[in-house]
Scaffold this active site. Structure first.
Site, PDB file in Angstrom:
ATOM      1  N   LYS A 164       0.861  -1.147   0.081  1.00 32.03           N
ATOM      2  CA  LYS A 164      -0.179  -0.042   0.086  1.00 32.03           C
ATOM      3  C   LYS A 164       0.737   1.129  -0.042  1.00 32.03           C
ATOM      4  CE  LYS A 164       0.228  -1.948   4.544  1.00 32.03           C
ATOM      5  NZ  LYS A 164       0.105  -3.032   4.811  1.00 32.03           N
ATOM      6  N   ILE A 179      -9.945  -9.150   2.810  1.00 28.51           N
ATOM      7  CA  ILE A 179     -11.381  -8.405   2.307  1.00 28.51           C
ATOM      8  C   ILE A 179     -11.137  -8.270   0.841  1.00 28.51           C
ATOM      9  CG2 ILE A 179     -13.014  -6.882   2.599  1.00 28.51           C
ATOM     10  CD1 ILE A 179     -12.325  -6.496   5.410  1.00 28.51           C
ATOM     11  N   VAL A 233      -5.158  -3.532   0.520  1.00 29.29           N
ATOM     12  CA  VAL A 233      -6.222  -2.927   1.256  1.00 29.29           C
ATOM     13  C   VAL A 233      -6.862  -3.837   2.061  1.00 29.29           C
ATOM     14  CG1 VAL A 233      -8.012  -1.448   1.151  1.00 29.29           C
ATOM     15  CG2 VAL A 233      -6.365  -0.951  -0.245  1.00 29.29           C
ATOM     16  N   GLY A 249      -2.177 -10.815   8.103  1.00 25.08           N
ATOM     17  CA  GLY A 249      -1.731 -12.295   8.457  1.00 25.08           C
ATOM     18  C   GLY A 249      -1.452 -13.153   7.286  1.00 25.08           C
ATOM     19  N   LYS A 298      -4.390   3.065   2.691  1.00 26.50           N
ATOM     20  CA  LYS A 298      -5.292   2.297   2.169  1.00 26.50           C
ATOM     21  C   LYS A 298      -6.388   3.046   1.593  1.00 26.50           C
ATOM     22  CE  LYS A 298      -3.844  -1.506   5.345  1.00 26.50           C
ATOM     23  NZ  LYS A 298      -3.563  -1.950   6.540  1.00 26.50           N
ATOM     24  N   ASP A 317      -0.492   3.830   7.797  1.00 33.88           N
ATOM     25  CA  ASP A 317      -0.917   2.805   7.177  1.00 33.88           C
ATOM     26  C   ASP A 317      -2.329   2.585   6.553  1.00 33.88           C
ATOM     27  OD1 ASP A 317      -0.463  -0.550   6.563  1.00 33.88           O
ATOM     28  OD2 ASP A 317      -2.231  -0.325   7.964  1.00 33.88           O
TER      29      ASP A 317
HETATM   30  P1  NAP Z   1       8.146  -9.165   5.717  1.00 38.79           P
HETATM   31  O1  NAP Z   1       7.489 -10.308   6.778  1.00 38.79           O
HETATM   32  O2  NAP Z   1       8.726  -8.198   6.671  1.00 38.79           O
HETATM   33  O3  NAP Z   1       8.827  -9.886   4.878  1.00 38.79           O
HETATM   34  C1  NAP Z   1       9.345  -8.999   3.877  1.00 38.79           C
HETATM   35  C2  NAP Z   1      10.329  -9.850   2.690  1.00 38.79           C
HETATM   36  O4  NAP Z   1      10.754  -9.066   1.871  1.00 38.79           O
HETATM   37  C3  NAP Z   1      11.359 -10.623   3.518  1.00 38.79           C
HETATM   38  O5  NAP Z   1      11.476 -11.850   3.068  1.00 38.79           O
HETATM   39  C4  NAP Z   1      12.619  -9.700   3.132  1.00 38.79           C
HETATM   40  O6  NAP Z   1      13.816 -10.747   3.122  1.00 38.79           O
HETATM   41  C5  NAP Z   1      12.176  -9.261   1.728  1.00 38.79           C
HETATM   42  N1  NAP Z   1      12.968  -8.176   1.625  1.00 38.79           N
HETATM   43  C6  NAP Z   1      12.847  -6.920   2.219  1.00 38.79           C
HETATM   44  N2  NAP Z   1      13.739  -6.003   1.614  1.00 38.79           N
HETATM   45  C7  NAP Z   1      14.058  -6.592   0.662  1.00 38.79           C
HETATM   46  C8  NAP Z   1      15.400  -6.100  -0.425  1.00 38.79           C
HETATM   47  N3  NAP Z   1      15.856  -4.726  -0.289  1.00 38.79           N
HETATM   48  N4  NAP Z   1      15.628  -6.913  -1.326  1.00 38.79           N
HETATM   49  C9  NAP Z   1      15.154  -8.232  -1.320  1.00 38.79           C
HETATM   50  N5  NAP Z   1      14.235  -8.640  -0.453  1.00 38.79           N
HETATM   51  C10 NAP Z   1      13.955  -7.755   0.419  1.00 38.79           C
HETATM   52  O7  NAP Z   1       6.950  -8.480   5.211  1.00 38.79           O
HETATM   53  P2  NAP Z   1       5.101  -8.922   4.812  1.00 38.79           P
HETATM   54  O8  NAP Z   1       4.490  -8.909   6.245  1.00 38.79           O
HETATM   55  O9  NAP Z   1       5.407 -10.096   4.403  1.00 38.79           O
HETATM   56  O10 NAP Z   1       4.737  -7.716   4.006  1.00 38.79           O
HETATM   57  C11 NAP Z   1       5.141  -7.845   2.664  1.00 38.79           C
HETATM   58  C12 NAP Z   1       4.124  -6.662   2.177  1.00 38.79           C
HETATM   59  O11 NAP Z   1       2.730  -7.080   2.306  1.00 38.79           O
HETATM   60  C13 NAP Z   1       4.310  -5.399   2.509  1.00 38.79           C
HETATM   61  O12 NAP Z   1       4.114  -4.392   1.569  1.00 38.79           O
HETATM   62  C14 NAP Z   1       3.186  -5.285   3.655  1.00 38.79           C
HETATM   63  O13 NAP Z   1       2.896  -3.799   3.689  1.00 38.79           O
HETATM   64  C15 NAP Z   1       2.064  -5.993   2.723  1.00 38.79           C
HETATM   65  N6  NAP Z   1       1.069  -6.447   3.715  1.00 38.79           N
HETATM   66  C16 NAP Z   1       1.466  -7.282   4.558  1.00 38.79           C
HETATM   67  C17 NAP Z   1       0.440  -7.777   5.393  1.00 38.79           C
HETATM   68  C18 NAP Z   1       0.750  -8.890   6.707  1.00 38.79           C
HETATM   69  O14 NAP Z   1      -0.423  -9.211   7.200  1.00 38.79           O
HETATM   70  N7  NAP Z   1       1.800  -9.145   6.921  1.00 38.79           N
HETATM   71  C19 NAP Z   1      -1.078  -7.402   5.372  1.00 38.79           C
HETATM   72  C20 NAP Z   1      -1.385  -6.744   3.962  1.00 38.79           C
HETATM   73  C21 NAP Z   1      -0.264  -6.117   3.218  1.00 38.79           C
HETATM   74  P3  NAP Z   1      14.408 -11.272   4.243  1.00 38.79           P
HETATM   75  O15 NAP Z   1      13.273 -12.628   4.600  1.00 38.79           O
HETATM   76  O16 NAP Z   1      15.459 -12.229   3.898  1.00 38.79           O
HETATM   77  O17 NAP Z   1      14.887 -10.475   5.293  1.00 38.79           O
HETATM   78  N1  HSE Z   2      -0.189  -3.381  10.159  1.00 40.19           N
HETATM   79  C1  HSE Z   2      -1.247  -3.738   9.308  1.00 40.19           C
HETATM   80  C2  HSE Z   2      -2.613  -3.696  10.487  1.00 40.19           C
HETATM   81  C3  HSE Z   2      -0.998  -4.708   8.745  1.00 40.19           C
HETATM   82  O1  HSE Z   2      -2.366  -3.801  11.514  1.00 40.19           O
HETATM   83  O2  HSE Z   2      -3.758  -3.769   9.856  1.00 40.19           O
HETATM   84  C4  HSE Z   2      -2.063  -5.118   7.319  1.00 40.19           C
HETATM   85  O3  HSE Z   2      -1.673  -4.075   6.505  1.00 40.19           O
END
Ligand code: NAP
Ligand code: HSE
Length: 428
Positions: free
Chosen positions: A107, A138, A134, A304, A207, A203
């Site tokens: 986002k 959902i 977003v 998640g 969205k 954040d």
């Molecule tokens: P995360 O667990 O922190 O994972 C990020 C991944 O990206 C890791 O594997 C990391 O590598 C890799 N990475 C980070 N910087 C990098 C770079 N410079 N070059 C190559 N790889 C890199 O993050 P996440 O929670 O999965 O979130 C990923 C995306 O989804 C984000 O945009 C977040 O806003 C979005 N999102 C997440 C959620 C959620 O519930 N987590 C929900 C909605 C949206 P390493 O593992 O080797 O460190």
């Molecule tokens: N930090 C965000 C939240 C994760 O608490 O909803 C999903 O975007």
């Protein structure tokens, strides 16, 4: 049978590994539904040696996500690294320039660069999809761009940060203050690396800006989102609001008004009996009001591994099926620059203040409100032990500028012993 759809996944954290698992575990289901195999050909993350609990041996490893994004054997680049700039932006641009479709959960990237990336995608004949960005699991992007495409949208509202909703609902349930529940959310791993993205409303503001673009045909304008976080929400306000039949939510509201586009992400009161008022814990809710359909309410997990990967796969499956929808629901060149509304639409407000408990104090406050043109809808002075009297007022609908005028007049009365709290009540 069509040729396989070949993916490159950059980012193997919570979401990336969730996507890998779905593709490994549900290969037959995905093929049956899309009519073609969905395959991962390459992956990338920072640390190649990290144990990620799932075998990556079948996939090519790339240290550089930008290089991976342009591989000849890749159809879709899946960006799951995060960050508004840096490698996420560079690799997304490289993929689009190389003619690859892109799916992202990012986002921040789209809130800051959505317009230019959507234009680039269209120029190259590619799609750029972002369902997971977003409200997690959902399917709100698909609902707005496709299912509700025949509606003019009157208002989009939502609780879109699960961490803030967790903190606020736990404050009410436990009677503990903000700081204690912030620490609890931190221990549970709910907070972003920069917690201000969550509790500062950023954040959720990202969205909201993406939903506004689709709903109102405008270019993404995150900078005009009026942002206020939950750090100053007190347990006292949560209690008093509940006592008057309200809940406090970090609520996003976007609507197109005669004065321009209003986008606000701030703590608001909503009726406790409304769907938004009943939302507990880390769950998200988005409410869309269309001129034909009326109100549509979508509720589900906002974050998640499983829910977010589910949303990413929804986009991947659209591409596998050959469904090609523009990024923000209409050609990027037709999205107009919005004029930000300088003031929010009139609304009722909740006011809480401590008055000196002496003759005439309440009368002075009522006069200040009246002189600013504010009408009192409900008022309550509740029990108190010392000579400071806690007073609650719910106003009739008023403008923010009239409210500010009233607050300024109240400050000069000499009967207020602490700065009043003023929270908007959103009618839902
Ligand atoms: P995360 O667990 O922190 O994972 C990020 C991944 O990206 C890791 O594997 C990391 O590598 C890799 N990475 C980070 N910087 C990098 C770079 N410079 N070059 C190559 N790889 C890199 O993050 P996440 O929670 O999965 O979130 C990923 C995306 O989804 C984000 O945009 C977040 O806003 C979005 N999102 C997440 C959620 C959620 O519930 N987590 C929900 C909605 C949206 P390493 O593992 O080797 O460190
Ligand atoms: N930090 C965000 C939240 C994760 O608490 O909803 C999903 O975007």
């Amino acid at each position: 049978m069509s040729s396989p759809l070949r993916l490159a996944i950059a980012g193997l954290g919570t979401v990336g590994i969730g996507v890998v698992k779905i593709i490994r575990q549900k290969a037959a289901l995905l093929e049956a539904r899309s009519g073609r195999k969905v395959q991962i050909v390459a992956v990338s993350a920072r640390n190649r040696d990290k144990d990620r609990g799932v075998s990556l041996a079948d996939y090519a490893w790339e240290d550089d996500p930008v290089v991976m994004a342009t591989r000849d054997d890749v159809d879709v680049f899946v960006e799951l690294m995060g960050g508004s700039d840096g490698p996420a932006k560079a690799a997304t641009e490289a993929a689009l320039k190389a003619g690859k479709d892109v799916v992202t959960a990012n986002k921040a990237l789209l809130a800051h660069h959505g317009q230019e990336l959507a234009e680039l995608a269209e120029e190259k004949g590619c799609v750029l999809r972002f369902e997971a960005a977003v409200a997690g699991g959902i399917p709100i992007i698909k609902s707005l761009t496709e299912g509700l495409a025949g509606n003019g949208i009157d208002r989009v509202m939502g609780v879109m940060n699960g961490t803030c909703n967790y903190i606020l609902t736990r404050m009410e349930a436990t009677g503990q203050g903000y700081n204690a529940l912030f620490d609890e959310a931190d221990k549970l791993g709910y907070l972003e690396a920069d917690p201000n993205l969550d509790v500062g409303g950023i954040d959720a503001g990202h969205k909201l800006s993406l939903l506004s673009s689709i709903a109102f045909g405008t270019q993404v304008d995150f900078d005009s989102v009026e942002l206020e976080g939950i750090q100053r929400v007190s347990i006292e306000d949560i209690r008093q609001a509940a006592d008057m039949g309200y809940r406090i939510k970090l609520l996003g509201v976007a609507r197109m008004t005669g004065r321009g586009l209003e986008q606000s992400m701030a703590p608001c009161l909503v009726p406790a009996s409304s769907p938004l008022g009943q939302l507990e814990g880390g769950t998200n809710m988005v409410v869309v009001e269309g001129d034909q359909v009326g109100q549509v309410v979508l509720r589900g997990a906002g974050a998640g591994e499983g829910p977010t990967a589910s949303a990413v796969m929804g986009d991947v499956m659209d591409i596998a099926r050959g469904l090609r929808v523009t990024t923000f629901g209409q050609p990027a060149s037709t999205l107009v620059k919005s004029t930000p509304a300088q003031a929010a639409a009139p609304a009722p407000y909740y006011l809480r203040m401590e008055l000196m408990d002496k003759p005439g104090a309440l009368a002075k406050i009522a006069t200040a409100l009246g002189e600013a043109g504010l009408s009192i809808h409900r008022m309550r002075q509740y029990d108190h032990a010392d000579n400071s009297a806690p007073v609650l007022i719910v106003t009739h609908k008023t403008t923010r500028s009239a409210l500010d005028d009233a607050l300024a007049r109240m400050a000069t009365t000499g009967v207020i012993s602490s700065e009043p709290v003023a929270l908007r009540i959103e009618e839902v």
